[in-house]
Design an enzyme around this catalytic site. Structure first.
Site, short mmCIF file in Angstrom:
data_model
loop_
_atom_site.label_atom_id
_atom_site.label_comp_id
_atom_site.label_asym_id
_atom_site.label_seq_id
_atom_site.Cartn_x
_atom_site.Cartn_y
_atom_site.Cartn_z
N GLU A 10 0.74 -0.76 0.32
CA GLU A 10 0.05 0.19 -0.72
C GLU A 10 0.69 1.60 -0.28
O GLU A 10 1.26 1.78 0.95
CB GLU A 10 -0.87 -0.02 1.14
CG GLU A 10 -1.83 1.49 1.72
CD GLU A 10 -2.77 1.39 2.56
OE1 GLU A 10 -3.39 2.44 2.53
OE2 GLU A 10 -2.91 0.41 3.23
N HIS A 21 -2.14 10.22 -0.92
CA HIS A 21 -2.45 9.35 -1.88
C HIS A 21 -2.54 8.97 -3.47
O HIS A 21 -1.66 8.05 -4.16
CB HIS A 21 -3.48 8.14 -1.49
CG HIS A 21 -3.47 7.83 -0.19
ND1 HIS A 21 -3.67 6.00 0.31
CD2 HIS A 21 -4.75 7.71 1.07
CE1 HIS A 21 -3.00 5.59 0.83
NE2 HIS A 21 -3.97 6.82 2.16
N ASP A 57 2.21 -14.05 13.12
CA ASP A 57 1.30 -14.49 11.94
C ASP A 57 0.14 -14.19 11.54
O ASP A 57 -0.63 -13.14 12.21
CB ASP A 57 0.30 -15.87 13.18
CG ASP A 57 -1.06 -16.41 12.78
OD1 ASP A 57 -1.23 -16.16 11.17
OD2 ASP A 57 -1.41 -17.48 12.95
N LYS A 110 -8.04 -15.23 16.28
CA LYS A 110 -7.95 -14.40 15.26
C LYS A 110 -9.52 -14.08 14.82
O LYS A 110 -9.54 -14.35 13.50
CB LYS A 110 -7.07 -16.05 14.31
CG LYS A 110 -5.99 -16.20 14.20
CD LYS A 110 -5.64 -17.26 13.43
CE LYS A 110 -4.02 -17.85 14.23
NZ LYS A 110 -3.95 -19.07 13.39
#
Length: 592
Positions: free
Chosen positions: A271, A577, A479, A403
């Site tokens: 990104e 951006h 993770d 998670k």
């Protein structure tokens, strides 16, 4: 019988890995060990199968008769002796999995051609020595730079058009041996997952699996890199059935001045503007004297679910576990699983006759999921003695919660709970962040607090904590899926000194990180941990490196929150951006 290829003994890259030079290969022929059998192999297998079970039945019958007649078992007749020898011989043969083919595969296991034949004389010795592993699988090697890239032609599959792959550091071609194995995988005769164990060469197994996949799917993988990666380092711990690796650029934000020390923060992301924005936040914090962090809690959790016949019986176990008088006994059982895992608390929740037990424990420098799971299993086995009617439904009952966004993690915390704060001077807000203290405070209230509440957010009272957590997690071998609860964050901005300065803080109750185990042992990820000074386990204080990494994550989130909120308040978000996240270059020409 099809011939085999001899490997060149020329060392190309590493002492334990040699590449095949097709110009130096030759074809040889030789008999299989099974060719010496007087009967076909399948008949031989059936014969030994029958002998084995017949002899077992005969011996059991004879021993039963001796027991009934009170005859000593050691007194053997001629038929007993013959039966025993037949049993031993057939049993040894049966160890070969009903045939010599399996024995052949064991003898030639390191050989490049498991399915064809064995080389004779010195060739077989060379192959065995060549494929023998010196570095154990799972050990990350150093990240030395590969030789200069070269252009080579890769032998195409039968169903794909020939392609030339550029920028491959090491020459790789498919030889006749590889073709035989690829055809076997495509035909379904050889499982793709067994290539590493059959070949004894992780990199070669990945190349063969990759080519077989291209032929099966008729899709090209030319853009997915294969070379330049240590496939042995992921065997048995990080990824199964690899066919290559995905390239993610790593940028550096900082230095981040946190608790009096500076850190260059690695961020793996695709990104645009993310690293630049975080870097600007680090600059503002550094100019104002840095940020401070506090570790509130350090405990990984696991919550099994058990069921009883009645809710009353389930409640009895709940009262037992929550009784302080029983905690020492339970913790002793739990702590046997690891020298670092130490039980801290047990929180129980009842749903009818089902009981959820949330165990919390310290895990040293490891993230600790496996460690706490082993301790929980020990406790469950122990509880079965006093609660034999307890039915264990699962080692994880989602009350952990791993998670998944959950209120229990948001309130109780999981992993490392960290608060990080900084005071930003008014002139820095105006000159570096290009906004005002008043605008930031108002925007934070309406966006991060009120807006998130309107959306029904759970732990998402922030602007972009997930961006930073994911980028650092990928770079340091954490993770990535645990970004879900690790990104729980509430960002607070309040005016100080009559509105002249800004106090900004982030509270993150569930940062789940480790500096040992899993992806942290890979070369690239290990290098990023080393950059932060938290590589491996802390030798002075167990768990210190993992706790420091959690504080760095929180400090980086603080910097990113500060910069993004400033960009939104000043109306520069879209322009930024468009500048950093939209390239005007022709990427295809740049790559070529």
């Amino acid at each position: 019988m099809e011939g085999t290829r001899r490997r060149s003994t020329t060392n190309i890259t590493k002492p334990t890995h040699k590449l095949i030079d097709q110009d130096e290969t030759s074809t040889v022929t030789g008999p299989k060990p099974s060719d010496a059998l007087p009967l076909p192999l399948y008949i031989t297998n059936a014969l030994f199968f029958t002998v084995f079970f017949s002899v077992v039945y005969f011996l059991l019958t004879r021993w039963r008769e001796k027991i009934r007649n009170s005859t000593p078992l050691h007194l053997l007749t001629l038929s007993d002796i013959v039966a025993i020898f037949a049993f031993i011989a057939s049993f040894i043969y049966m160890l070969g999995f009903f045939g010599i083919d399996f024995v052949q595969s064991l003898i030639l296991r390191p050989s490049p051609d498991v399915w064809a034949a064995e080389d004779d004389g010195e060739d077989e010795v060379d192959l065995l020595q060549e494929d023998a592993r010196i570095v154990p699988c799972g050990q990350a090697l150093d990240s030395t730079a590969p030789p200069p890239p070269q252009k080579i032609a890769v032998v195409p599959s039968h169903h794909l058009k020939p392609k030339v792959v550029d920028e491959i550091p090491f020459p790789t071609t498919l030889n006749e041996e590889d073709e035989e194995i690829i055809n076997s995988v495509v035909a379904g005769k050889t499982p793709s997952y067994s290539l590493e164990s059959k070949l004894g060469d992780c990199k070669r197994a990945a190349a063969i699996r990759r080519e077989a996949l291209q032929r099966i799917t008729s899709k090209s993988l030319s853009g997915l890199p294969l070379e330049g990666f240590d496939y042995e380092s992921i065997l048995g711990q990080c990824c199964e059935m690899p066919i290559g690796y995905v390239q993610i650029p790593v940028g550096i934000a900082g230095p981040l001045l946190l608790d009096g020390k500076e850190y260059s923060v690695p961020m793996a992301t695709t990104e645009g503007c993310l690293v630049a924005s975080t870097n600007r936040g680090c600059k503002a914090i550094r100019i104002c004297g840095g940020a401070a962090s506090v570790l509130l809690r350090d405990a990984m959790t696991r919550a099994p679910v058990v069921r009883f016949g009645t809710a009353k019986r389930a409640a009895q176990l709940k009262f037992y576990l929550e009784d302080p008088a029983n905690f020492e006994v339970v913790s002793t059982v739990f702590n046997k699983s690891s020298r670092f895992g130490r039980l801290q608390s047990i929180k129980c929740a009842l749903a009818g006759k089902n009981l959820y037990m949330r165990f919390s424990c310290s895990t040293g420098d490891a993230m600790g999921m496996n460690m706490v799971s082993k301790g929980v299993q020990n406790v469950l086995d122990f509880l079965q003695n006093d609660f034999p009617d307890m039915d264990v439904l699962g080692i994880s009952g989602n009350y952990c919660s791993d998670k998944k966004p959950s209120a229990v993690n948001w309130i109780e915390g999981r992993g490392k709970s960290v608060v990080c704060e900084a005071v930003i001077k008014g002139d820095v807000v105006r000159n570096v962040l290009k906004t005002s203290v008043e605008a930031l405070v108002e925007l934070n209230m309406l966006k991060n607090l009120t807006g998130s509440a309107m959306a029904g957010a759970l732990g998402g009272f922030n602007a972009q904590a997930s961006n930073i957590v994911s980028a650092i997690y990928i770079a340091t071998g954490q993770d990535p899926a645990q970004n879900v609860e690790s990104s729980h964050c509430i960002t607070m901005m309040e005016p100080l000194n009559g509105g002249e300065d800004l106090h900004v803080s982030v509270t993150m109750p569930s940062i789940e990180v480790g500096t040992v185990g899993g992806g942290t042992q890979l070369a690239s990820q290990s290098a990023c941990l080393n950059l932060l000074g938290v590589k491996g386990a802390s030798k002075e204080t167990p768990g210190a490196n993992a706790r420091l990494l959690a504080s760095i994550v929180a400090g980086s989130v603080l910097a990113a929150e500060l910069s993004l909120m400033s960009a939104i308040a000043s109306g520069q978000l879209v322009n930024s951006h468009m500048k950093y996240n939209r390239s005007n270059k022709d990427v295809s020409k740049v790559a070529s």
